[in-house]
Design a protein around this motif. Structure first.
Motif, mmCIF file in Angstrom:
data_model
loop_
_atom_site.group_PDB
_atom_site.id
_atom_site.type_symbol
_atom_site.label_atom_id
_atom_site.label_comp_id
_atom_site.label_asym_id
_atom_site.label_seq_id
_atom_site.Cartn_x
_atom_site.Cartn_y
_atom_site.Cartn_z
ATOM 1 N N ARG A 84 -47.025 53.000 -34.434
ATOM 2 C CA ARG A 84 -46.883 51.656 -34.990
ATOM 3 C C ARG A 84 -47.401 50.605 -34.014
ATOM 4 N N LYS A 85 -47.109 50.811 -32.716
ATOM 5 C CA LYS A 85 -47.607 49.864 -31.716
ATOM 6 C C LYS A 85 -49.137 49.850 -31.703
ATOM 7 N N ASN A 86 -49.744 51.038 -31.713
ATOM 8 C CA ASN A 86 -51.208 51.118 -31.684
ATOM 9 C C ASN A 86 -51.830 50.463 -32.922
ATOM 10 N N ALA A 87 -51.191 50.661 -34.080
ATOM 11 C CA ALA A 87 -51.701 50.054 -35.307
ATOM 12 C C ALA A 87 -51.672 48.530 -35.204
ATOM 13 N N ARG A 88 -50.590 47.995 -34.562
ATOM 14 C CA ARG A 88 -50.493 46.548 -34.403
ATOM 15 C C ARG A 88 -51.541 46.039 -33.416
ATOM 16 N N VAL A 89 -51.816 46.800 -32.385
ATOM 17 C CA VAL A 89 -52.838 46.414 -31.414
ATOM 18 C C VAL A 89 -54.204 46.329 -32.099
ATOM 19 N N VAL A 90 -54.529 47.352 -32.862
ATOM 20 C CA VAL A 90 -55.815 47.367 -33.559
ATOM 21 C C VAL A 90 -55.913 46.182 -34.514
ATOM 22 N N SER A 91 -54.836 45.950 -35.273
ATOM 23 C CA SER A 91 -54.826 44.851 -36.233
ATOM 24 C C SER A 91 -54.992 43.503 -35.529
ATOM 25 N N THR A 92 -54.348 43.349 -34.366
ATOM 26 C CA THR A 92 -54.434 42.097 -33.628
ATOM 27 C C THR A 92 -55.833 41.889 -33.069
ATOM 28 N N VAL A 93 -56.442 42.934 -32.510
ATOM 29 C CA VAL A 93 -57.798 42.834 -31.979
ATOM 30 C C VAL A 93 -58.770 42.401 -33.088
ATOM 31 N N ILE A 94 -58.630 43.010 -34.247
ATOM 32 C CA ILE A 94 -59.501 42.648 -35.378
ATOM 33 C C ILE A 94 -59.275 41.200 -35.776
ATOM 34 N N SER A 95 -58.030 40.768 -35.775
ATOM 35 C CA SER A 95 -57.719 39.378 -36.133
ATOM 36 C C SER A 95 -58.335 38.399 -35.132
ATOM 37 N N ILE A 96 -58.289 38.760 -33.827
ATOM 38 C CA ILE A 96 -58.884 37.909 -32.798
ATOM 39 C C ILE A 96 -60.388 37.792 -33.006
ATOM 40 N N LEU A 97 -61.026 38.919 -33.248
ATOM 41 C CA LEU A 97 -62.477 38.903 -33.445
ATOM 42 C C LEU A 97 -62.862 38.126 -34.698
ATOM 43 N N GLU A 98 -62.048 38.205 -35.725
ATOM 44 C CA GLU A 98 -62.311 37.408 -36.930
ATOM 45 C C GLU A 98 -62.350 35.924 -36.588
ATOM 46 N N LYS A 99 -61.386 35.499 -35.732
ATOM 47 C CA LYS A 99 -61.329 34.076 -35.375
ATOM 48 C C LYS A 99 -62.490 33.711 -34.464
ATOM 49 N N TRP A 100 -62.758 34.545 -33.472
ATOM 50 C CA TRP A 100 -63.855 34.243 -32.543
ATOM 51 C C TRP A 100 -65.196 34.147 -33.269
ATOM 52 N N LEU A 101 -65.433 35.087 -34.152
ATOM 53 C CA LEU A 101 -66.736 35.184 -34.825
ATOM 54 C C LEU A 101 -66.795 34.383 -36.119
ATOM 55 N N LYS A 102 -65.689 33.670 -36.395
ATOM 56 C CA LYS A 102 -65.628 32.797 -37.576
ATOM 57 C C LYS A 102 -65.892 33.560 -38.884
ATOM 58 N N TYR A 103 -65.251 34.684 -39.007
ATOM 59 C CA TYR A 103 -65.294 35.382 -40.290
ATOM 60 C C TYR A 103 -64.602 34.506 -41.336
ATOM 61 N N PRO A 104 -65.023 34.571 -42.588
ATOM 62 C CA PRO A 104 -64.412 33.703 -43.613
ATOM 63 C C PRO A 104 -62.932 33.997 -43.806
ATOM 64 N N ALA A 105 -62.158 32.917 -43.870
ATOM 65 C CA ALA A 105 -60.719 33.079 -44.074
ATOM 66 C C ALA A 105 -60.418 33.556 -45.489
ATOM 67 N N ASP A 106 -61.300 33.206 -46.425
ATOM 68 C CA ASP A 106 -61.132 33.634 -47.812
ATOM 69 C C ASP A 106 -61.374 35.137 -47.904
ATOM 70 N N ARG A 107 -60.370 35.882 -48.327
ATOM 71 C CA ARG A 107 -60.461 37.337 -48.342
ATOM 72 C C ARG A 107 -61.381 37.866 -49.450
ATOM 73 N N SER A 108 -61.906 36.986 -50.298
ATOM 74 C CA SER A 108 -62.776 37.468 -51.381
ATOM 75 C C SER A 108 -64.054 38.091 -50.822
ATOM 76 N N GLU A 109 -64.538 37.556 -49.661
ATOM 77 C CA GLU A 109 -65.737 38.128 -49.062
ATOM 78 C C GLU A 109 -65.469 39.548 -48.568
ATOM 79 N N LYS A 110 -64.273 39.750 -48.043
ATOM 80 C CA LYS A 110 -63.891 41.086 -47.588
ATOM 81 C C LYS A 110 -63.754 42.038 -48.765
ATOM 82 N N GLN A 111 -63.197 41.540 -49.844
ATOM 83 C CA GLN A 111 -63.051 42.368 -51.041
ATOM 84 C C GLN A 111 -64.415 42.762 -51.594
ATOM 85 N N LYS A 112 -65.354 41.819 -51.588
ATOM 86 C CA LYS A 112 -66.704 42.142 -52.040
ATOM 87 C C LYS A 112 -67.322 43.228 -51.151
#
Length: 518
Positions: A84-112
């Motif tokens: 569970r800890k490792n899963a949270r680490v991975v999820s947090t790293v991905i969230s950080i990179l989303e913010k740094w790289l300005k991935y769209p906040a709207d999840r519709s792009e991810k769904q597409k």
């Protein structure tokens, strides 16, 4: 589509996988920006500090100045369970990179992106060339994805969709459908290659137009050649039907079935179709004794403008002595108007095509207007066509538009009232009608395509149209054996008629069966 998909795949799959390897100790940690970021985030889940942690992209040798992300330690829940800890680490790293790289906040792009992932994984990337892909996505999006958190693994949200894709013909790389999609993609890609681009050579004022197929890439020329072969098979199928060739019945079942069920709408030999055969007989209005009279032309106009294609036209009277006589005969049938007036006789239903037009047509012909017009002569084809169209307001023959007026003029040509049409006459009519014959010439790559959204307004280039029609007149004449030309009434009118029927058969998908049969 692919750029968006690749961006999310890199983040949600590739980066996530690398993070797991780092956490498992299966990835070299030294000198790698991702390893450093994972280590700092992992420390977050083991530290008891409650201070905020500011993570800057430049601290990890990423050239994104003034880019940072703040993590609130007070909101971090420390878990003793390693997975569970490792899963949270991975999820947090991905969230950080989303913010740094300005991935769209709207999840519709991810769904597409993950919708595309399913398509690419199961059908190959060429499926994305099909126009209807995003229509499918729009229709099923709300069933696939729910509001709130949505995770890539284990793709539970799209499990049902993947289950159905396995049974789709496109899933099989060797299927007819998959092969067709791959070929579409090949042609599209080929058009974008610098060495093999689409070039349209427009004619100058001093030269004749080239056939469009001679100005396009080699790949598209191959398609044009195949379409011409398909056209030849289409003509041969009609010959087989006309002469009851049983082998033809087996070779082209779908087209033959339509020829049998609705000969008038699919047979290329217009003068041998049931409706024309009856109209030309002694029961119809085109006999030499009648057609030059008001009664004869009135009956012919009623047939083309009101009753054509109906059961009434097939079995009822064809000659009417007046507008009142026509109304009385219709009333005597006791049938609804659909019995003697087909609003969609020539394609798109016309709500203004009604039996009531019979009275209008009779009034327009009063005063010997027809007899005075023909004056015992043979009328030119275009002159007769323009007569029925008439520029008057209101028109002499309402709802008798470009097509019906042309068909009636052609009927009168076969009745001996109108002169044989020249190529120029046919080109004028084909260009102005801008319908079935033009669509066929486009499909055969003989003329440049019209702008997709303006087909109803933009007309084809006249010189291109002339060149293409002359080519097809010769082509049809060569396909049909010479000794059958008189029997089958092979002429310019028949060629235009054949192009229209080819368009209709194409629209009904009667020419593209598995295995390449017509």
């Amino acid at each position: 589509m692919l750029i968006n998909y690749t961006a999310w795949y890199w983040l949600d799959v590739f980066v996530a996988d690398q993070c797991r390897k780092i956490l498992a100790g299966n990835f070299p940690s030294g000198g790698n920006w991702l390893a450093g970021l994972v280590s700092d985030v992992e420390t977050l889940y083991t530290s008891t500090s409650t201070e905020q942690l500011v993570l800057r992209a430049t601290d990890y040798d990423i050239d994104l100045p003034d880019t940072s992300h703040v993590l609130d330690r007070s909101r971090i829940r420390i878990s003793k369970d390693k997975d569970r800890k490792n899963a949270r680490v991975v999820s947090t790293v991905i969230s950080i990179l989303e913010k740094w790289l300005k991935y769209p906040a709207d999840r519709s792009e991810k769904q597409k992106a993950w919708f595309v992932h399913i398509l690419v994984a199961d059908f190959g990337s060429n499926i994305l060339y099909l126009d209807g892909i995003w229509n499918i996505y729009s229709n099923i999006r709300n069933r696939l994805f729910v509001d709130g958190s949505w995770h890539v693994e284990p793709f539970g949200a799209v499990e049902l969709l993947q289950k159905f894709t396995l049974n789709h013909p496109l899933h099989n790389p060797a299927s007819f459908e998959r092969t067709a999609v791959d070929r579409i993609a090949y042609l599209v890609d080929d058009l974008y290659n610098d060495h093999n681009v689409l070039v349209i050579d427009r004619p100058t004022s001093t030269e004749r137009a080239l056939l469009f197929k001679d100005t396009i890439s080699l790949s598209l020329r191959q398609i044009a050649d195949e379409e011409m072969q398909l056209f030849s098979l289409f003509v041969q199928a009609n010959i087989d039907y006309q002469f009851d060739n049983t082998s033809g019945l087996l070779t082209h079942p779908r087209l033959q079935a339509h020829l049998k069920s609705n000969t008038d709408k699919f047979l290329i030999f217009r003068e041998l179709a049931p409706s024309r055969a009856r109209a030309r007989s002694s029961e119809g209005p085109f006999t030499p004794e009648l057609i030059r009279t008001t009664i004869g032309i009135y009956s012919a106009i009623v047939w083309r403008g009101i009753t054509f294609g109906t059961a009434f036209a097939a079995d009822g009277p064809m000659v009417f002595t007046s507008g009142h006589n026509f109304d009385a005969i219709c009333s005597a049938t006791g049938k609804t108007e659909e019995y003697f007036c087909d609003k969609g006789a020539y394609g798109v239903p016309n709500p203004f095509r009604t039996a009531a037009l019979g009275q209008d047509y009779w009034k327009s012909l009063q005063g010997n207007i027809w007899e005075d017009f023909i004056a015992g002569r043979i009328i030119s084809f275009i002159e007769c066509w323009r007569f029925f169209l008439s520029g008057r307001n209101p028109p002499l023959f309402p709802q008798l538009g470009l097509l019906a007026s042309y068909l009636l003029t052609a009927d009168l040509y076969y009745a001996g009232v109108v002169a044989k049409p020249a190529v120029d006459d046919m080109v004028t009519i084909i260009q102005e009608m801008n319908k079935g014959a033009v669509a066929a010439l486009e499909r055969l790559r003989l003329i440049a395509p019209r702008v997709q959204m303006k087909k109803s307004k933009r007309k084809v280039n006249r010189e291109e149209c002339r060149k293409a029609f002359e080519f097809m007149a010769e082509y049809v004449g060569n396909i049909i054996p010479q000794h059958l030309h008189d029997v089958l009434c092979v002429d310019l009118v028949m060629v235009e008629h054949t192009l229209c029927k080819f368009s209709r058969a194409s629209a009904k998908n009667l020419l593209c069966q598995r295995g390449g049969d017509v």
